[in-house]
Design an enzyme around this catalytic site. Structure first.
Site, PDB file in Angstrom:
ATOM      1  CB  CYS A   2     -48.243 -53.562  41.878  1.00 35.36           C
ATOM      2  SG  CYS A   2     -48.246 -54.193  43.662  1.00 35.36           S
ATOM      3  NE  ARG A  27     -52.933 -51.675  38.138  1.00 33.16           N
ATOM      4  CZ  ARG A  27     -53.155 -52.677  37.351  1.00 33.16           C
ATOM      5  NH1 ARG A  27     -54.057 -52.501  36.140  1.00 33.16           N
ATOM      6  NH2 ARG A  27     -52.727 -53.861  37.817  1.00 33.16           N
ATOM      7  CD1 TRP A  74     -52.647 -51.791  47.632  1.00 35.71           C
ATOM      8  CD2 TRP A  74     -52.353 -54.094  47.738  1.00 35.71           C
ATOM      9  NE1 TRP A  74     -53.703 -52.326  48.226  1.00 35.71           N
ATOM     10  CE2 TRP A  74     -53.694 -53.689  48.580  1.00 35.71           C
ATOM     11  CE3 TRP A  74     -52.272 -55.480  47.387  1.00 35.71           C
ATOM     12  CZ2 TRP A  74     -54.445 -54.266  49.113  1.00 35.71           C
ATOM     13  CZ3 TRP A  74     -52.907 -56.083  48.382  1.00 35.71           C
ATOM     14  CH2 TRP A  74     -54.255 -55.841  49.203  1.00 35.71           C
ATOM     15  CG  ASN A  98     -47.566 -55.405  39.082  1.00 32.78           C
ATOM     16  OD1 ASN A  98     -46.883 -54.368  39.566  1.00 32.78           O
ATOM     17  ND2 ASN A  98     -48.269 -54.798  37.938  1.00 32.78           N
ATOM     18  N   GLY A  99     -47.319 -59.219  41.829  1.00 37.99           N
ATOM     19  CA  GLY A  99     -47.747 -60.293  41.945  1.00 37.99           C
ATOM     20  C   GLY A  99     -47.018 -61.136  43.231  1.00 37.99           C
ATOM     21  CD  GLU A 481     -71.942 -52.695  45.041  1.00 40.45           C
ATOM     22  OE1 GLU A 481     -71.334 -52.079  44.327  1.00 40.45           O
ATOM     23  OE2 GLU A 481     -71.625 -53.994  45.416  1.00 40.45           O
ATOM     24  CE  LYS A 485     -69.476 -49.723  45.056  1.00 43.75           C
ATOM     25  NZ  LYS A 485     -68.928 -50.926  45.418  1.00 43.75           N
ATOM     26  CD  GLU A 488     -65.634 -51.046  48.137  1.00 37.86           C
ATOM     27  OE1 GLU A 488     -64.933 -51.618  47.446  1.00 37.86           O
ATOM     28  OE2 GLU A 488     -66.604 -50.213  47.521  1.00 37.86           O
ATOM     29  CG  HIS A 504     -83.538 -65.191  62.563  1.00 32.92           C
ATOM     30  ND1 HIS A 504     -83.860 -66.479  63.266  1.00 32.92           N
ATOM     31  CD2 HIS A 504     -84.659 -64.994  61.606  1.00 32.92           C
ATOM     32  CE1 HIS A 504     -85.136 -66.851  62.562  1.00 32.92           C
ATOM     33  NE2 HIS A 504     -85.587 -66.140  61.639  1.00 32.92           N
ATOM     34  CE  LYS A 604     -62.108 -49.852  39.080  1.00 37.83           C
ATOM     35  NZ  LYS A 604     -63.317 -49.550  39.845  1.00 37.83           N
TER      36      LYS A 604
END
Length: 609
Positions: A2, A27, A74, A98-99, A481, A485, A488, A504, A604
């Site tokens: 947020c 963000r 958010w 925020n939070g 990574e 990406k 995402e 396996h 973000k």
């Protein structure tokens, strides 16, 4: 996550608030709103979706005023919609937050018993009601906010106005960032310096449990017990130009291509042909690092993958034991801390809630000390660490980290070399590794030249729903990574495995519809990897191999696509091989038409658990 912007000025603040929210769009958020106070009246506009939707509503019926607060949300408590969007209003109070307030449910029940009616599902509205209760007791806004935050459990950054006190905004923070912008005859609050660079570069960073009151004339900061306190003012090095896309289609593409410069900046004045320079980790850093007998690396997401690469490096070259752990897991178990263990926190923003909380928890567990590797000099993680090494990546706007990863690897490589030299690494080997690291910006620049081939390759993924990434050794985290990406930003389900784990379990997934992306540097594990690739081909899988130019992989034998990369050496290869995987994810997402810079459901800077 947020975003908060607030202002008290001698001019109409609504355009400033909207511009600030736009600067925070990177963000991640799902609704936006603002409220302005003028003449004892508060006017508010909110909208689900992007800031532009809210801005259109504002422009249809402008809200002039010299005091205001604004927010991008958010969703946590309650679905994304206009009713749950901030600002929230109860009585005289209007608030953005925020939070997460952990004890909001019990507080809400108590307030409902007193007759308060809530219109949203949010925890934020509970704070508005508590502040209103305290105002009803005759308190001024600052006193009411102080009394309220003493009752809260959890994390918050808030900005509050009262229609009875025009020309005044009160803010507070605990576990979520909030800072003050100092102007001439005007003051601002923001959750990020980028929200304020349009109006000022003079920034005051608040500490946890600070409460601040801003007016046109000044900003007064108080501790939780109500005592006035001074915080240092800093001049931000951010510029409006730094957060523009320029010639690039998306911020992510721009940031991928900024990596040679970002890595070069991270290495500058820290290493030369003779080796890593002294005291780059801070005053007495070399002395503390000489006592290190082991390391615990704690991080989240992309930063966690950087830490995994560092484990391979440090154990091989410095011969020190390293453990790497996701911060949210570390916090809730009793880790064994051997004597002489250094705690390393890696965070792009320096405000990642789990990483910050883990570092604070480490104080109780008896570590030798703490080292922060971070991109934001005045962030909480950096300010609270014993030692620090800044990554100098510059602003990273795209939600999917790119240059944050390669600059973190650069910083971790410096740490590796420093520890290795202290512990007696052969001089010739040390000099070779230093030479490789100095060459890394050029090697990354060469890897970026693969973009035309990767654009063609991306077309193979447009209608795929799954992908498998393989790597061995230090390139297993690179595969992780790469898969992160792709998922995402393209929303293709992707997984990564150590190539030796194929038999396996993952091999059961391989067929002609499952592209398998392999990272193939030259090195002692290359022949093992070749065998793994043959296992994929025998099951009809489509192979895409990113291979070092010195690795002898026959395209006819693998019957797949091979892209050749000059990695510049085994040490720096993980950073170099990451770059084409970033480009692959980016161009697949572009072809699939997703929101590359602001992918759905993601933020973000994750400033709540």
């Amino acid at each position: 996550m947020c975003g908060i912007v607030a202002a008290v000025a001698q001019r109409d603040v609504a355009p400033l608030l909207i511009a600030g929210l736009k600067a925070l769009e990177y963000r991640g958020y799902d609704s936006a709103g603002l409220a302005v106070l003028e003449g004892g009246q508060v006017r508010r506009v909110r909208a689900k979706g992007k800031v532009r939707e809210m801005e259109a509503l504002y422009l249809a019926d402008p809200l002039p005023g010299s005091t205001g607060i604004a927010h991008t949300r958010w969703a946590t408590h309650g679905v994304p919609n206009e009713v749950n969007a901030h600002p929230h209003m109860i009585g005289r109070v209007t608030i953005v937050h925020n939070g997460i307030i952990e004890n909001y449910a019990s507080l809400r029940t108590e307030l409902q018993s007193k007759g308060y009616v809530f219109t949203s599902e949010t925890d934020t509205e509970v704070m508005a009601a508590l502040i209103e209760v305290n105002l009803s007791k005759g308190m001024k806004l600052r006193e009411a906010v102080l009394a309220t935050v003493r009752e809260l459990e959890g994390a918050y950054a808030i900005a509050v106005i009262s229609r009875d006190e025009p020309g005044r905004v009160v803010g507070a923070r605990r576990g979520a960032p909030l800072l003050v912008g100092v102007g001439i005859g005007e003051h601002f609050l923001g959750s990020d310096a980028q929200a304020l660079i349009q109006v000022t570069n003079k920034i005051i960073y608040l500490d946890d449990d600070d409460v601040v009151e801003i007016t046109r004339e000044n900003a007064k900061i108080y501790t939780l017990d109500g005592n006035a306190v001074e915080r240092a003012m800093h001049e931000s090095e951010l510029s409006a130009d730094a957060v523009e896309r320029g010639e690039y289609r998306h911020y992510m593409q721009k940031e991928i291509f900024e990596q040679p410069r970002a890595v070069s900046d991270t290495l500058e004045a820290r290493i030369n042909a003779q080796g890593v320079l002294p005291n780059i980790f801070g005053v007495n850093g070399d002395e503390l690092l000489a006592k290190v007998k082991g390391l615990h690396i704690i991080a989240c997401g992309t930063s966690y993958h950087a830490g995994m690469v560092a484990k391979y490096w440090i154990e091989e070259y410095a011969r020190l034991p390293v453990s790497v752990e996701v911060a949210s897991e570390y916090r809730y178990r009793e880790a064994v801390v051997p004597e002489g263990t250094l705690f390393i926190a890696i965070s792009q923003s320096g405000e990642t809630a789990d990483t910050l909380a883990a570092m604070r928890e480490s104080r109780r567990r008896g570590y030798l000390g703490t080292l922060a590797i971070c991109n934001v000099p005045e962030s909480s993680v950096v300010r609270e660490a014993d030692l620090k090494l800044m990554t100098r990546a510059g602003p990273e706007i795209g939600v999917a980290s790119t240059k944050a990863f390669t600059t973190q690897l650069s910083a971790l490589a410096l740490l590796t070399l420093h520890l290795a030299k202290q512990r007696g690494l052969d001089t010739a080997r040390y000099n070779d590794l230093c030479a490789q690291l100095l060459h890394m910006p050029r090697s990354i620049d060469d890897a970026l030249k693969l973009e035309p081939q990767i654009i063609e390759l991306a077309e193979r993924f447009v209608h795929r729903h799954h992908a498998l990434f393989l790597g061995r050794g230090a390139h297993y985290p690179v595969a992780l990574e790469g898969s992160l990406k792709l998922k995402e930003i393209s929303y293709i389900h992707a997984e990564a495995y150590p190539a030796g784990e194929l038999k396996h379990g993952p091999l059961a997934l391989v067929d002609e519809d499952m592209p398998v992306i392999a990272v193939a540097p030259n090195g002692p594990l290359l022949d093992k990897l070749k065998s793994n690739l043959q296992e994929v081909r025998a099951r009809g899988g489509e192979l895409i191999v990113f291979a070092d130019t010195t690795a002898h992989i026959d395209g006819n034998a693998t019957r797949g696509v091979i892209l050749r990369i000059d990695a510049g050496g085994e040490f720096i290869a993980p950073a170099v091989f990451t770059v084409p995987l970033q480009l692959l994810a980016y161009h697949v997402a572009v072809l699939r038409g997703t929101d590359v810079d602001q992918p759905r459901n993601l933020a973000k800077s994750v400033t709540v658990e």
